[in-house]
Design a protein around this motif. Structure first.
Motif, PDB file in Angstrom:
ATOM      1  N   ASN A 153       0.921  -1.034  -0.343  1.00  0.00           N
ATOM      2  CA  ASN A 153       0.915  -0.243  -0.030  1.00  0.00           C
ATOM      3  C   ASN A 153       0.941   1.279   0.007  1.00  0.00           C
ATOM      4  OD1 ASN A 153      -2.521   0.708   0.075  1.00  0.00           O
ATOM      5  ND2 ASN A 153      -2.196   1.678   1.900  1.00  0.00           N
ATOM      6  N   GLY A 154       1.882   1.072  -0.009  1.00  0.00           N
ATOM      7  CA  GLY A 154       3.239   2.629  -0.951  1.00  0.00           C
ATOM      8  C   GLY A 154       3.059   3.025  -2.022  1.00  0.00           C
ATOM      9  N   TRP A 155       3.445   4.375  -1.908  1.00  0.00           N
ATOM     10  CA  TRP A 155       4.145   5.064  -3.403  1.00  0.00           C
ATOM     11  C   TRP A 155       5.707   5.095  -3.807  1.00  0.00           C
ATOM     12  CZ3 TRP A 155       0.000   6.781  -5.900  1.00  0.00           C
ATOM     13  CH2 TRP A 155      -1.538   6.871  -5.039  1.00  0.00           C
ATOM     14  N   LEU A 156       6.119   4.153  -4.991  1.00  0.00           N
ATOM     15  CA  LEU A 156       7.508   4.494  -5.246  1.00  0.00           C
ATOM     16  C   LEU A 156       7.772   5.361  -5.412  1.00  0.00           C
ATOM     17  CD1 LEU A 156      10.448   2.811  -5.901  1.00  0.00           C
ATOM     18  CD2 LEU A 156       8.940   1.945  -8.126  1.00  0.00           C
ATOM     19  N   ILE A 170       2.856   5.151  -7.878  1.00  0.00           N
ATOM     20  CA  ILE A 170       4.187   5.980  -8.555  1.00  0.00           C
ATOM     21  C   ILE A 170       4.196   6.952  -8.527  1.00  0.00           C
ATOM     22  CG2 ILE A 170       4.522   4.217  -9.329  1.00  0.00           C
ATOM     23  CD1 ILE A 170       4.595   6.446 -11.631  1.00  0.00           C
ATOM     24  N   GLY A 171       4.578   7.809  -8.287  1.00  0.00           N
ATOM     25  CA  GLY A 171       5.178   9.416  -8.527  1.00  0.00           C
ATOM     26  C   GLY A 171       5.827   9.811  -8.617  1.00  0.00           C
ATOM     27  N   TYR A 204      -0.589   2.327 -19.029  1.00  0.00           N
ATOM     28  CA  TYR A 204      -1.094   1.281 -18.952  1.00  0.00           C
ATOM     29  C   TYR A 204      -1.820  -0.180 -18.574  1.00  0.00           C
ATOM     30  CZ  TYR A 204      -2.350  -3.103 -21.993  1.00  0.00           C
ATOM     31  OH  TYR A 204      -3.395  -4.141 -22.771  1.00  0.00           O
ATOM     32  N   HIS A 205      -0.346  -0.148 -17.732  1.00  0.00           N
ATOM     33  CA  HIS A 205      -0.316  -1.483 -17.473  1.00  0.00           C
ATOM     34  C   HIS A 205      -0.327  -1.024 -15.128  1.00  0.00           C
ATOM     35  CE1 HIS A 205       2.110  -3.943 -19.501  1.00  0.00           C
ATOM     36  NE2 HIS A 205       2.977  -3.460 -19.754  1.00  0.00           N
ATOM     37  N   LEU A 206       0.039   0.543 -14.925  1.00  0.00           N
ATOM     38  CA  LEU A 206      -0.438   0.294 -13.828  1.00  0.00           C
ATOM     39  C   LEU A 206      -1.978   0.413 -13.471  1.00  0.00           C
ATOM     40  CD1 LEU A 206       1.919   1.324 -12.494  1.00  0.00           C
ATOM     41  CD2 LEU A 206       1.947   2.303 -11.319  1.00  0.00           C
TER      42      LEU A 206
END
Length: 259
Positions: free
Chosen positions: A136-139, A185-186, A208-210
């Protein structure tokens, strides 16, 4: 002491620091410019309705005009054909908008090549030093591109061959979408795909993928240099626009300073 009380105490004594990761939103905020024949969104603007005058003697207020994907914003799954049956921005679950941040620093690579693409091996190398990517995080991709955030021309970095901004490879986008438990992601750039993302397979693979796998993307982040590689908590606050494919957002990080 509960976790919430601990957080409030940390904010009160400033041992927990708030870092604003948002690019201020105005008529001069750099925006994506699509080539012909595609149609661009409108830029942000304010339309004054009253200013302590006859239309409103005691108040000042405006109408706002903006595209959804302007400034620091979050992309919802329905923005892309692969996520067309997914969430709009109003229905993204709130718990997916708050979580741990993992910062990958690729400034040196981007300085050498503005078309740099993050690879799966780069992520594995980061994990070997910092641990697994958080559930549940952000890259967050730290490229140093936020230094151009007040300069439209430098921010989109376009020449006769197209836009040249860093991003994530097609293979890495697929891996993040399918093999991790991230929320999303950011990036510091104008879009979640690289400037030359149309040339990859599939075109614009991060979108497309995310978005096709119920993950989200944040653009135009600032101040990632103030965050540690691990340990910060990200808070993303979009407007809950019903049917919206995106929303300009205020994005914060909470950082626990060392005692």
């Amino acid at each position: 002491m509960t976790a919430v009380h601990s957080l409030m105490a940390g904010l009160a004594d400033t041992s927990v620091r708030i870092v604003d990761l948002t690019n201020p939103l105005s008529s001069t905020t750099p925006t994506l410019k699509l080539p012909d024949p595609f149609v661009n969104l409108i830029d942000f603007s304010l339309d004054k309705v009253s200013e302590y005058d006859e239309p409103g003697p005691f108040w000042k207020h405006h109408n706002i005009h903006t595209g959804e994907h302007v400034g620091t914003h979050i992309d919802a799954p329905i923005h892309w054909i692969s996520g067309r049956e997914g969430h709009d921005v109003a229905t993204i679950p709130p718990h997916r908008l708050i979580g741990p941040a993992a910062i990958i620093d690729v400034r040196a690579q981007v300085e050498a090549d503005p078309d740099f693409l993050l690879q799966v091996d780069d992520i594995h190398a980061w994990e070997s030093e910092n641990g697994a990517l958080p559930t549940n995080g952000w890259l967050l991709l730290r490229t140093g591109w936020d230094r151009f955030s007040h300069d439209q021309e430098a921010f989109v970095n376009t020449d006769e061959t197209g836009s040249h901004t860093p991003g994530i490879s097609a293979e890495a986008a697929k891996w993040i979408a399918e093999e991790t438990a991230l929320s999303g992601i950011g990036v510091e750039t104008v879009g979640i795909d690289a400037g030359r993302g149309a040339e990859l397979d599939p075109p614009f693979p991060v979108h497309y993928h995310l978005l096709g796998n119920d993950k989200y993307g944040i653009t135009s982040l600032q101040n990632l240099d103030q965050l540690p590689a691990v340990g910060a908590m990200l808070i993303v606050a979009p407007l809950p626009i019903v049917g919206g494919t995106a929303s300009p957002s205020r994005v914060y990080a909470l950082v626990q300073d060392e005692a």
